[in-house]
Design a protein around this motif. Structure first.
Motif, PDB file in Angstrom:
ATOM      1  N   GLU A   1     -14.873 -38.386   3.348  1.00  0.00           N
ATOM      2  CA  GLU A   1     -14.121 -39.111   2.300  1.00  0.00           C
ATOM      3  C   GLU A   1     -14.632 -38.764   0.909  1.00  0.00           C
ATOM      4  O   GLU A   1     -13.861 -38.522  -0.022  1.00  0.00           O
TER       5      GLU A   1
ATOM      6  N   ARG B   1      29.029 -10.781 -23.816  1.00  0.00           N
ATOM      7  CA  ARG B   1      29.997 -11.844 -23.566  1.00  0.00           C
ATOM      8  C   ARG B   1      30.643 -12.330 -24.865  1.00  0.00           C
ATOM      9  O   ARG B   1      31.805 -12.672 -24.901  1.00  0.00           O
ATOM     10  N   GLU B   2      29.843 -12.364 -25.931  1.00  0.00           N
ATOM     11  CA  GLU B   2      30.298 -12.974 -27.176  1.00  0.00           C
ATOM     12  C   GLU B   2      29.720 -12.190 -28.349  1.00  0.00           C
ATOM     13  O   GLU B   2      28.593 -11.700 -28.259  1.00  0.00           O
ATOM     14  N   SER B   3      30.484 -12.063 -29.445  1.00  0.00           N
ATOM     15  CA  SER B   3      29.981 -11.361 -30.636  1.00  0.00           C
ATOM     16  C   SER B   3      28.660 -11.984 -31.078  1.00  0.00           C
ATOM     17  O   SER B   3      28.527 -13.201 -31.088  1.00  0.00           O
TER      18      SER B   3
END
Lengths: 181, 197
Positions: free
Chosen positions: B7, B91-93
């Protein structure tokens, strides 16, 4: 050691452990609820699809895409797209106060934002369109019920891009946005 | 007796684990730092939002710019690193506003802004989906930071967990540092003309 424990106590032990499985995710959800709602408000959009030449009621005006013209770009694989559109104002309150955002989209879901400076070819071939303003709350400043606002935006896209459509978002009218085909 | 010992040992073990976790807790800024996308020099490197490729890396002691009939010399106490490459939005400017030269010592050098009016410089080039654009990057670094460096191109530094392209600069001849490189405007093909001396 476990042999000394009463069955009742042991059942409580397992029940508590099982409860953790439910309570832990619930705590995470409860503490991040506001952020989740904020994210939803920023990202959740309802598309209003508008066929060519049809007028659509949106954000206190009747919108119409009048002309979508493809012009040669600086490079062979590049096209300049001039989009002319108009809004017949019915309720100028929303339009003159909230920002407006436009973009060109294609069937693959790609998004082109308007170019900053009007392309020389637009000024050469369509001087009247080059004079028109873009979509912004300034465009609607001082407009009244019944006035017709004509606007134009220019984009640079690949020549191969097909089924182009203009998306118009007036922030005061969210989550709705328009897709003018 | 044995179980008592076990323990106590367990308590110490747990204490040691907790201490270790406490000492190695990453900072919030580290947890949300940029996600690297590794790639090789001379090949297209894909991030989710954009792609980037390095074509040439030039070294020079001086950069001369010729623009609208005006010639300017930019000297340095270190070395100019000029990178010719290409970039494309997916995907995007978007516009890539920053890039860093991470030297072998771990020091990071931002893009030079000394001749910011030249066309084709990375922060001036608006990238559109489906249209690869030529881009020019200029760094001013000490000579000791030239070999063994890594080029870092993030989408931006603002968004947590956004992507950053990391490209070890492997193909660079540190013995061939040009005395001067001239950059001119061009109206056909590449937006610039690069001449070495």
């Amino acid at each position: 050691m476990m042999g000394d424990v009463a069955p009742r106590e042991r059942r409580h032990y397992w029940l508590s452990l099982a409860a953790l499985v439910v309570i832990l995710p619930a705590t995470v959800l409860a503490s991040s609820w506001d952020s989740l709602m904020q994210w939803r408000a920023n990202h959740y959009r309802i598309q209003i699809s508008v066929e060519r030449q049809a007028a659509q009621r949106y954000a206190g005006a009747d919108w119409k895409l009048s002309e979508l013209t493809r012009l040669p770009g600086g490079m062979p694989e590049e096209s300049v797209v001039l989009v002319e559109f108009e809004a017949a104002v019915d309720d100028p309150a929303i339009l003159s106060k909230s920002p407006c955002e436009v973009a060109l989209t294609d069937e693959q879901g790609r998004i082109w934002k308007p170019v900053f400076l009007t392309e020389p070819i637009v000024r050469e071939l369509h001087p009247e369109a080059a004079e028109k303003q873009g979509c912004s709350n300034f465009a609607f400043e001082g407009s009244s019920k019944g006035s017709r606002i004509t606007m134009a935006e220019t984009f640079t896209v690949p020549t191969a891009a097909e089924n182009l459509a203009l998306s118009v978002t007036v922030f005061g009218a969210l989550p709705d946005y328009m897709l003018l085909k | 007796m044995m179980s008592r010992f076990r323990e106590i040992a367990a308590v110490f073990l747990v204490a040691a684990i907790l201490y270790g976790m406490q000492r190695t807790t990453p900072l919030y800024s580290e947890i949300t730092s940029l996600v690297p996308a590794y790639g090789e020099q001379g090949k297209r490197i894909d991030a989710r939002a954009f792609a980037f490729a390095v074509v040439n890396v030039h070294l020079a002691r001086m950069v001369r710019t010729e623009s609208f009939g005006r010639t300017q010399d930019f000297t340095t106490s270190g070395v100019w690193v000029l990178i010719e490459g290409a970039a494309e939005a997916k995907r995007e400017s978007l516009t890539l506003t920053t890039a860093n030269w991470l030297g072998p010592s771990g020091i990071s050098y931002a893009l030079s802004q000394r001749f910011s009016i030249l066309p084709g410089l990375l922060p001036n080039q608006r990238l559109e989906p489906g249209l690869p654009k030529p881009v020019l990057l200029a760094f001013e670094v000490p000579e000791s930071e030239v070999s063994g460096a890594t080029l870092l191109v993030p989408r931006n530094y603002m968004t947590p967990l956004d992507e950053e392209i990391r490209m070890p600069v492997t193909n660079i001849d540190t013995n061939a540092i040009h005395a001067a490189i001239t950059l001119k405007r061009s109206t056909v093909g590449l937006p610039w003309i690069l001449e070495t001396e």
